[in-house]
Structures are given as C-alpha cells and as structure tokens.
Design a protein around this motif. Structure first.
Motif, mmCIF file in Angstrom:
data_model
loop_
_atom_site.group_PDB
_atom_site.id
_atom_site.type_symbol
_atom_site.label_atom_id
_atom_site.label_comp_id
_atom_site.label_asym_id
_atom_site.label_seq_id
_atom_site.Cartn_x
_atom_site.Cartn_y
_atom_site.Cartn_z
ATOM 1 N N LYS A 16 0.847 -1.197 0.000
ATOM 2 C CA LYS A 16 0.000 0.000 0.000
ATOM 3 C C LYS A 16 0.880 1.244 0.000
ATOM 4 C CE LYS A 16 -4.110 -1.876 2.285
ATOM 5 N NZ LYS A 16 -5.066 -1.713 3.423
ATOM 6 N N ILE A 17 0.741 2.060 -1.032
ATOM 7 C CA ILE A 17 1.494 3.304 -1.131
ATOM 8 C C ILE A 17 0.675 4.411 -0.479
ATOM 9 C CG2 ILE A 17 2.666 4.899 -2.663
ATOM 10 C CD1 ILE A 17 3.728 2.012 -2.711
ATOM 11 N N LEU A 18 1.229 5.053 0.519
ATOM 12 C CA LEU A 18 0.514 6.106 1.236
ATOM 13 C C LEU A 18 0.737 7.468 0.591
ATOM 14 C CD1 LEU A 18 1.337 4.906 4.863
ATOM 15 C CD2 LEU A 18 -0.590 4.264 3.399
ATOM 16 N N THR A 19 1.969 7.744 0.205
ATOM 17 C CA THR A 19 2.288 8.994 -0.486
ATOM 18 C C THR A 19 3.635 8.845 -1.171
ATOM 19 O OG1 THR A 19 2.533 11.401 -0.222
ATOM 20 C CG2 THR A 19 3.401 10.021 1.545
ATOM 21 N N PHE A 20 3.859 9.627 -2.214
ATOM 22 C CA PHE A 20 5.128 9.574 -2.941
ATOM 23 C C PHE A 20 5.335 10.899 -3.658
ATOM 24 C CE2 PHE A 20 1.780 8.002 -5.661
ATOM 25 C CZ PHE A 20 2.018 8.567 -6.903
ATOM 26 N N ASP A 21 6.606 11.231 -3.944
ATOM 27 C CA ASP A 21 6.883 12.513 -4.587
ATOM 28 C C ASP A 21 8.352 12.591 -4.983
ATOM 29 O OD1 ASP A 21 6.398 15.015 -5.627
ATOM 30 O OD2 ASP A 21 5.471 15.802 -3.815
ATOM 31 N N PHE A 38 4.545 3.446 9.136
ATOM 32 C CA PHE A 38 4.850 3.025 7.774
ATOM 33 C C PHE A 38 6.355 3.054 7.539
ATOM 34 C CE2 PHE A 38 3.664 7.536 7.861
ATOM 35 C CZ PHE A 38 4.820 8.131 7.382
ATOM 36 N N TYR A 39 6.761 2.563 6.361
ATOM 37 C CA TYR A 39 8.159 2.612 5.941
ATOM 38 C C TYR A 39 8.376 3.793 5.023
ATOM 39 C CZ TYR A 39 8.760 -2.168 7.627
ATOM 40 O OH TYR A 39 8.836 -3.289 8.414
ATOM 41 N N MET A 40 9.602 4.307 5.017
ATOM 42 C CA MET A 40 9.976 5.320 4.044
ATOM 43 C C MET A 40 11.192 4.829 3.278
ATOM 44 S SD MET A 40 11.170 9.320 4.480
ATOM 45 C CE MET A 40 12.826 8.899 5.043
ATOM 46 N N MET A 41 11.095 4.881 1.960
ATOM 47 C CA MET A 41 12.251 4.608 1.117
ATOM 48 C C MET A 41 12.537 5.853 0.293
ATOM 49 S SD MET A 41 12.412 0.705 -0.319
ATOM 50 C CE MET A 41 13.507 -0.445 0.524
ATOM 51 N N ILE A 68 14.062 3.448 5.799
ATOM 52 C CA ILE A 68 13.756 3.801 7.187
ATOM 53 C C ILE A 68 12.520 3.033 7.644
ATOM 54 C CG2 ILE A 68 13.204 5.654 8.799
ATOM 55 C CD1 ILE A 68 15.969 5.914 7.599
ATOM 56 N N PRO A 69 12.678 2.069 8.574
ATOM 57 C CA PRO A 69 11.525 1.321 9.100
ATOM 58 C C PRO A 69 10.803 2.117 10.192
ATOM 59 C CG PRO A 69 13.543 0.516 10.090
ATOM 60 C CD PRO A 69 13.959 1.571 9.099
ATOM 61 N N PRO A 70 9.601 1.692 10.578
ATOM 62 C CA PRO A 70 8.879 2.378 11.658
ATOM 63 C C PRO A 70 9.649 2.330 12.978
ATOM 64 C CG PRO A 70 7.440 0.881 10.458
ATOM 65 C CD PRO A 70 8.825 0.589 9.991
ATOM 66 N N HIS A 71 9.434 3.358 13.779
ATOM 67 C CA HIS A 71 9.932 3.446 15.156
ATOM 68 C C HIS A 71 11.462 3.590 15.245
ATOM 69 C CE1 HIS A 71 5.860 2.366 16.143
ATOM 70 N NE2 HIS A 71 5.983 1.215 15.510
ATOM 71 N N GLU A 83 22.100 21.366 -4.882
ATOM 72 C CA GLU A 83 20.744 20.834 -4.949
ATOM 73 C C GLU A 83 20.774 19.308 -4.986
ATOM 74 O OE1 GLU A 83 17.176 22.500 -7.269
ATOM 75 O OE2 GLU A 83 17.927 20.867 -8.552
ATOM 76 N N THR A 84 19.940 18.687 -4.145
ATOM 77 C CA THR A 84 19.816 17.237 -4.106
ATOM 78 C C THR A 84 18.403 16.856 -4.517
ATOM 79 O OG1 THR A 84 21.447 17.069 -2.336
ATOM 80 C CG2 THR A 84 20.013 15.175 -2.669
ATOM 81 N N GLU A 85 18.284 15.856 -5.394
ATOM 82 C CA GLU A 85 16.980 15.382 -5.860
ATOM 83 C C GLU A 85 16.647 14.059 -5.187
ATOM 84 O OE1 GLU A 85 14.516 14.494 -10.015
ATOM 85 O OE2 GLU A 85 16.697 14.791 -10.068
ATOM 86 N N PHE A 86 15.537 14.048 -4.464
ATOM 87 C CA PHE A 86 15.092 12.866 -3.730
ATOM 88 C C PHE A 86 13.834 12.300 -4.372
ATOM 89 C CE2 PHE A 86 17.210 15.565 -0.572
ATOM 90 C CZ PHE A 86 18.051 14.670 0.064
ATOM 91 N N LEU A 87 13.845 11.003 -4.655
ATOM 92 C CA LEU A 87 12.648 10.273 -5.062
ATOM 93 C C LEU A 87 12.225 9.455 -3.840
ATOM 94 C CD1 LEU A 87 14.236 10.938 -7.686
ATOM 95 C CD2 LEU A 87 13.412 8.790 -8.634
ATOM 96 N N TRP A 88 11.020 9.661 -3.339
ATOM 97 C CA TRP A 88 10.671 8.998 -2.084
ATOM 98 C C TRP A 88 9.216 8.520 -2.081
ATOM 99 C CZ3 TRP A 88 6.689 10.998 0.792
ATOM 100 C CH2 TRP A 88 6.321 12.327 0.515
ATOM 101 N N TRP A 89 8.971 7.539 -1.225
ATOM 102 C CA TRP A 89 7.609 7.053 -1.018
ATOM 103 C C TRP A 89 7.474 6.463 0.375
ATOM 104 C CZ3 TRP A 89 6.579 1.817 -3.958
ATOM 105 C CH2 TRP A 89 7.665 0.962 -3.781
ATOM 106 N N ASN A 90 6.267 6.606 0.933
ATOM 107 C CA ASN A 90 5.908 6.006 2.219
ATOM 108 C C ASN A 90 4.927 4.876 1.943
ATOM 109 O OD1 ASN A 90 7.420 7.980 3.485
ATOM 110 N ND2 ASN A 90 5.667 9.309 3.860
ATOM 111 N N PHE A 91 5.130 3.720 2.588
ATOM 112 C CA PHE A 91 4.317 2.559 2.243
ATOM 113 C C PHE A 91 4.248 1.564 3.395
ATOM 114 C CE2 PHE A 91 8.645 1.394 1.423
ATOM 115 C CZ PHE A 91 8.746 0.048 1.689
#
Length: 277
Positions: A16-21, A38-41, A68-71, A83-91
């Motif tokens: 389940k993807i919660l948000t991404f950007d 949730f997890y963040m990658m 990054i795992p929960p807790h 400038e750093t470009e990040f591709l990320w999603w929480n799931f």
C-alpha cells in the motif's frame, strides 16, 4: 524449505502506497525523526546528503537507497548547498493489513542501487499516474508500477538483503505464521501450536511475539477480523456465511469479536459498503 515459507508469506502480502513525490532540496535538517506507522524509502538521483542512525553517520550519494523502518529515530540532513533530488515514497507491506513482512528481511538502512537507471525510469512513470486520465486503468497501472519499484529496490540490492536467522527454530515459527495467515478459519490454540513445535506454550507465545510483534492467538484473531472485513465489503456472502467460513461456532461469537475490534457490528460494517441500486 525456509525460503519456500518466506516466499509464500510474501505472496500473500499487500503493498500500500501512502504517499510519494520527488523533491529538490538545497537545505535539509530533519533531526530525531521517528516514523510510526509506515516505511519510508528514499532514493537520491543527484546531489548528496547525510543520514545518521544511532551513532553511525552515512554519506548519501547519487544512486543510493535510504530505507527507514517504523519506530527508528534518525537524522537526515545536508551539509552543503548543492541541490539534491530525492525520489521517495511512504508505504506498508502487510498480510491482511496485520502482519508486517519486511522485518523478515534484514534490509540495511542504506545501500547502492545497481540498476538505478531502470528504477529512475519506473519512478518517473509512477509519478505520471497522478495525472493520467482513466480512473480504473490508472489505479491498476499505479499498483503495477509500485510493485515493480519494490522489486527493483530489493532485487537490485539482493546481496545486501538477508533472510532472518536460518535456524530450525526460526523456520518452525515461520511455519506457524504461515499457518495462521493462510488458514484464518482454522481452530488454533496455544497448547496445540506448542505441541506441534514440541515446545513450552509460554515460550512459544513469548518467542512468537518477539519475532512478529503479537502472540499467535491474538494475531490469528486479528487476521480473522481483517478477512471478515474484506468479505463484508464485497457483499457476496451474508453474515452467517462469513461467520461459518471463518470457523466461528455461532454468529453471536463472531459478532461479539468483530464489534470488539471495529466498534460496530458486522451488519453495520456491511452497510457502509452497500451500494444503492
């Protein structure tokens, strides 16, 4: 044998993807962050940053994945103005929205992604699903791209991902977990599970909770309720049929347990998803 069990568990999990950007940052200073549910990658396409977990500081260079795992408390920051470009999603990646399967893999907090060009292309396609027309087909496409991303993240860095302890004891508890998630209708008891493992019931309960976060009996009940919620949503079975299919001796017991976990009765829950004719 153990890999077969783990594969079976992963097959039943839902991503389940919660948000991404995609973010472009020249400054970043997140300190003592903790993600709870949730997890963040995060993947760095260009630029650089720093990650601190406990006392270890990691350099984040282009082509690097941050997991990054929960807790987990962590710092993520920049120490330069490029400038750093990040591709990320929480799931989340769970079985019946209850069992988190990623702890079964020891994924490092940071690792290089080998096939990074492919990952970047798929993520860009994933981003396009936000704006593409066609509601139903777009949902399917987004789920397909999300699974492809997860595959690339794990497969590209497979040498960095190790299965948890491979001893016989670990395998035994994985077998019990598979039995619980694949047979929600079964009648399970702690003495019965302990007899299967030739272990003390208290030890089985405590060790299972240490591995998976909950006792086997509690987990089995929660799996039953989540399965019931799924069946109630699709409207194809009546409540008596659902109760019987999940191994309840009577509808009263089912109703009482369902209400304990959800706050409403099965009929009320079913009504929330009933479509007007």
């Amino acid at each position: 044998m153990k890999d077969d069990i783990l594969s079976s568990l992963l097959e039943t999990a839902e991503l389940k993807i919660l948000t991404f950007d995609i973010h472009h940052r020249k400054e970043m200073n997140y300190r003592k962050n903790i993600i709870k549910e949730f997890y963040m990658m995060t993947y760095v396409r260009k630029g650089s940053a720093k990650l601190r977990v406990q006392k270890q500081i990691y350099d984040i260079d282009p082509g690097t994945v941050i997991f990054i795992p929960p807790h987990l408390e962590y710092d993520q920051y920049k120490d330069n103005d490029e400038e750093t470009e990040f591709l990320w999603w929480n799931f989340t990646y769970k079985i019946q929205n209850v069992v988190d399967v990623l702890p079964l893999l020891q994924i490092p907090y940071i690792y290089p992604l080998k096939n990074h060009k492919k990952f970047e292309a798929v993520f860009d396609e994933f981003m396009l699903t936000r704006t593409q027309a066609g509601y139903i087909s777009n949902i399917i496409l987004q789920k397909a791209k999300a699974l492809e991303l997860l595959y690339l993240l794990l497969d590209n860095a497979f040498e960095n991902v190790h299965v948890v302890d491979t001893g016989k004891r670990s395998q035994s508890f994985l077998s019990i977990l598979l039995k619980i998630v694949s047979q929600p209708e079964a009648s399970l008891s702690l003495p019965g599970l302990a007899k299967e493992l030739h272990m003390n019931p208290t030890y089985v309960s405590n060790h299972f909770k240490k591995m998976f976060g909950k006792s086997p009996i509690l987990l089995h009940r929660e799996i039953k309720i989540e399965k019931a919620k799924s069946l109630l949503k699709i409207q194809e079975m009546n409540i008596t049929e659902i109760s019987a299919s999940l191994g309840f001796n009577d509808i009263q017991t089912f109703t009482r347990l369902f209400k304990k976990y959800t706050g409403i009765s099965p009929s009320q829950y079913k009504g929330l998803f009933k479509k007007d004719l």
